[in-house]
Design an enzyme around this catalytic site. Structure first.
Site, PDB file in Angstrom:
ATOM      1  N   THR A 122     110.458   3.370  22.612  1.00  0.00           N
ATOM      2  CA  THR A 122     111.711   3.099  23.334  1.00  0.00           C
ATOM      3  C   THR A 122     111.609   1.989  24.381  1.00  0.00           C
ATOM      4  O   THR A 122     110.662   1.910  25.149  1.00  0.00           O
ATOM      5  CB  THR A 122     112.267   4.362  24.030  1.00  0.00           C
ATOM      6  OG1 THR A 122     112.203   5.459  23.128  1.00  0.00           O
ATOM      7  CG2 THR A 122     113.700   4.146  24.450  1.00  0.00           C
ATOM      8  N   ARG A 170     113.582  13.350  12.064  1.00  0.00           N
ATOM      9  CA  ARG A 170     113.862  13.686  13.464  1.00  0.00           C
ATOM     10  C   ARG A 170     114.625  12.554  14.131  1.00  0.00           C
ATOM     11  O   ARG A 170     114.316  11.379  13.953  1.00  0.00           O
ATOM     12  CB  ARG A 170     112.553  13.948  14.198  1.00  0.00           C
ATOM     13  CG  ARG A 170     112.684  14.246  15.696  1.00  0.00           C
ATOM     14  CD  ARG A 170     112.431  13.029  16.552  1.00  0.00           C
ATOM     15  NE  ARG A 170     112.360  13.337  17.982  1.00  0.00           N
ATOM     16  CZ  ARG A 170     112.262  12.422  18.943  1.00  0.00           C
ATOM     17  NH1 ARG A 170     112.221  11.137  18.627  1.00  0.00           N
ATOM     18  NH2 ARG A 170     112.206  12.790  20.215  1.00  0.00           N
ATOM     19  N   VAL A 171     115.626  12.907  14.926  1.00  0.00           N
ATOM     20  CA  VAL A 171     116.382  11.940  15.718  1.00  0.00           C
ATOM     21  C   VAL A 171     116.253  12.337  17.187  1.00  0.00           C
ATOM     22  O   VAL A 171     116.435  13.497  17.539  1.00  0.00           O
ATOM     23  CB  VAL A 171     117.868  11.909  15.308  1.00  0.00           C
ATOM     24  CG1 VAL A 171     118.666  11.011  16.246  1.00  0.00           C
ATOM     25  CG2 VAL A 171     118.008  11.435  13.862  1.00  0.00           C
ATOM     26  N   ASP A 177     116.820  11.029  21.501  1.00  0.00           N
ATOM     27  CA  ASP A 177     117.958  10.791  22.391  1.00  0.00           C
ATOM     28  C   ASP A 177     118.498   9.378  22.317  1.00  0.00           C
ATOM     29  O   ASP A 177     119.641   9.125  22.700  1.00  0.00           O
ATOM     30  CB  ASP A 177     117.543  11.079  23.836  1.00  0.00           C
ATOM     31  CG  ASP A 177     116.466  10.119  24.305  1.00  0.00           C
ATOM     32  OD1 ASP A 177     115.363  10.135  23.730  1.00  0.00           O
ATOM     33  OD2 ASP A 177     116.716   9.334  25.245  1.00  0.00           O
ATOM     34  N   THR A 182     113.596   6.535  28.600  1.00  0.00           N
ATOM     35  CA  THR A 182     112.512   6.563  27.633  1.00  0.00           C
ATOM     36  C   THR A 182     111.741   7.859  27.855  1.00  0.00           C
ATOM     37  O   THR A 182     111.789   8.451  28.925  1.00  0.00           O
ATOM     38  CB  THR A 182     111.554   5.364  27.792  1.00  0.00           C
ATOM     39  OG1 THR A 182     110.906   5.461  29.071  1.00  0.00           O
ATOM     40  CG2 THR A 182     112.296   4.059  27.738  1.00  0.00           C
ATOM     41  N   GLY A 183     111.028   8.292  26.828  1.00  0.00           N
ATOM     42  CA  GLY A 183     110.271   9.529  26.950  1.00  0.00           C
ATOM     43  C   GLY A 183     110.631  10.500  25.855  1.00  0.00           C
ATOM     44  O   GLY A 183     111.185  10.117  24.820  1.00  0.00           O
ATOM     45  N   GLY A 225     112.618  12.712  23.767  1.00  0.00           N
ATOM     46  CA  GLY A 225     114.062  12.779  23.616  1.00  0.00           C
ATOM     47  C   GLY A 225     114.650  14.158  23.667  1.00  0.00           C
ATOM     48  O   GLY A 225     115.809  14.332  24.065  1.00  0.00           O
TER      49      GLY A 225
END
Length: 396
Positions: free
Chosen positions: A251, A279-280, A282, A302-303, A305
């Site tokens: 990200t 997988r999706v 944030d 970022t990080g 999600g």
């Protein structure tokens, strides 16, 4: 924009991004060299990116060229994001992003334009190196917000994008090294915040390690080694280790406010490395990994999600700014809010998110909580030049 002009824009995106990528990495918009700052003082137009390496500076330089000439914030953030997406040495965004557990790179991205209160995103798109530009086309050329998977790719191809290999030799080598170590760091099993040490265990696996500060540091050290991050044994070690966790989640964020006071933002990612296919996170979800309100400002994340989706963190930060908090305070509020949610479930769990925000006056801020002695950083471009802003690591 007429149909011919629009299709021409779509066909030229890759070339435009390549040109933008040739901007010297350490150029300063104001004629002065880069400097470390912590003021967060207001100045418009301006932009920020969560990237702080040379690629982040090139992205900031290119975005600032758009803004300083009176250009739109939306154009500036897209140009900056494309430079990061097309960096073959990066491993968290676009070309060279780390793949899922099957070795397939699936990208997510979102854009939001404050001037029009419009948004677009793509999720799980494969083979397209600049997903942020596809997300912008979703925003501008459909009345939808999100397209997914093969349909997002088909949509991109229809506007002249080329399907290309997203793996680089570097990202493939990292994936192969991870695969050889299977499988104490995969994403099967309970959510992170529900994992606890097993009685009598010696540690070492994700399910055994717990999530106190020592365990997080061990995980960061493993990731810094796996990614071969420069500086991990130098004087900036704590920051590099903290960034190692962010690298795992991929990200980058690019936010801007232009001379007309309009605010725009982009979040783009290759997602969680080695994720369960499909997988999706944030990043493509408006209100989670990105939110823009032209009356207030913008925030992005970022990080990991999953934490961000459950907390609607992007929207929360902008709402806090709307209630009178500065961007810096609002980012710190978001860290504290997520930490509070988990405290009664697992007091040792330390979320690994980095929050960035701007308001329409040009104030900016960032915060995280991976390591207490390593404040987060981001790149800022405004009339003062291009510099590194140091935020706050929230202790609790």
């Amino acid at each position: 924009m007429n149909r011919r002009g629009f299709i021409g824009r779509g066909l030229s995106l890759g070339a435009a991004a390549a040109v933008a990528g040739s901007v010297p990495a350490r150029a300063s918009a104001g004629g002065t060299g880069p400097s470390l700052r912590s003021s967060g003082r207001a100045m418009t137009p301006m932009m920020i990116t969560s990237h702080t390496n040379d690629t982040g500076r090139r992205a900031a330089t290119a975005a600032w060229q758009v803004l300083s000439r009176g250009g739109a914030a939306m154009d500036a953030v897209e140009r900056g994001a494309n430079i990061v997406e097309l960096d073959p040495d990066g491993t968290g965004v676009g070309w060279g992003g780390l793949p899922n557990a099957d070795g397939v790179v699936q990208l997510d991205a979102s854009v939001m334009d404050g001037a029009t209160y419009n948004a677009g995103s793509v999720a799980g798109i494969e083979g397209i190196r600049t997903p942020a530009s596809v997300a912008r086309l979703v925003m501008e050329r459909t009345d939808h917000v999100m397209l997914i998977g093969k349909y997002a790719q088909q949509f991109a191809v229809g506007f002249g994008f080329e399907v290309q290999d997203l793996m680089t030799p570097k990202s493939r080598e990292i994936w192969l090294r991870w695969r050889e170590r299977l499988s104490d760091t995969d994403d099967w099993g309970p959510a992170d915040h529900l994992r606890r040490p097993r009685a009598g265990s010696g540690g070492g696996g994700r399910a055994d390690a717990g999530f106190g500060e020592d365990a997080i540091r061990r995980e960061a050290e493993e990731w810094a080694e796996l990614l071969d991050l420069p500086g991990r044994d130098g004087p900036d070690r704590d920051y590099v280790l903290a960034e190692a966790l962010i690298h795992r989640y991929g990200t980058t964020n690019v936010l801007a406010v232009d001379a007309q006071g309009n605010v725009s933002g982009i979040t783009t990612t290759s997602g969680l490395a080695w994720k369960v296919p499909g997988r999706v996170g944030d990043s493509p979800i408006i209100g989670a990994g990105l939110y823009v309100d032209n009356d207030i400002g913008a925030a992005a994340v970022t990080g990991r999600g999953e934490d961000v989706i459950k907390s609607c963190a992007g929207y929360y930060i902008v709402s806090q700014m709307g209630a009178g908090r500065t961007p810096q305070q609002a980012c710190e509020d978001a860290v504290g809010m997520i930490r509070h949610k988990y405290r009664n479930v697992n007091p040792e769990f330390i979320p690994s998110e980095k929050f960035v925000a701007i308001n329409k006056e040009g104030d900016h801020g960032c915060a995280w909580m991976p390591f207490r002695d390593a404040p987060p950083r981001m790149t800022v471009a405004n009339a003062d030049g291009i510099h590194t802003y140091e935020g706050v690591s929230v202790a609790d």
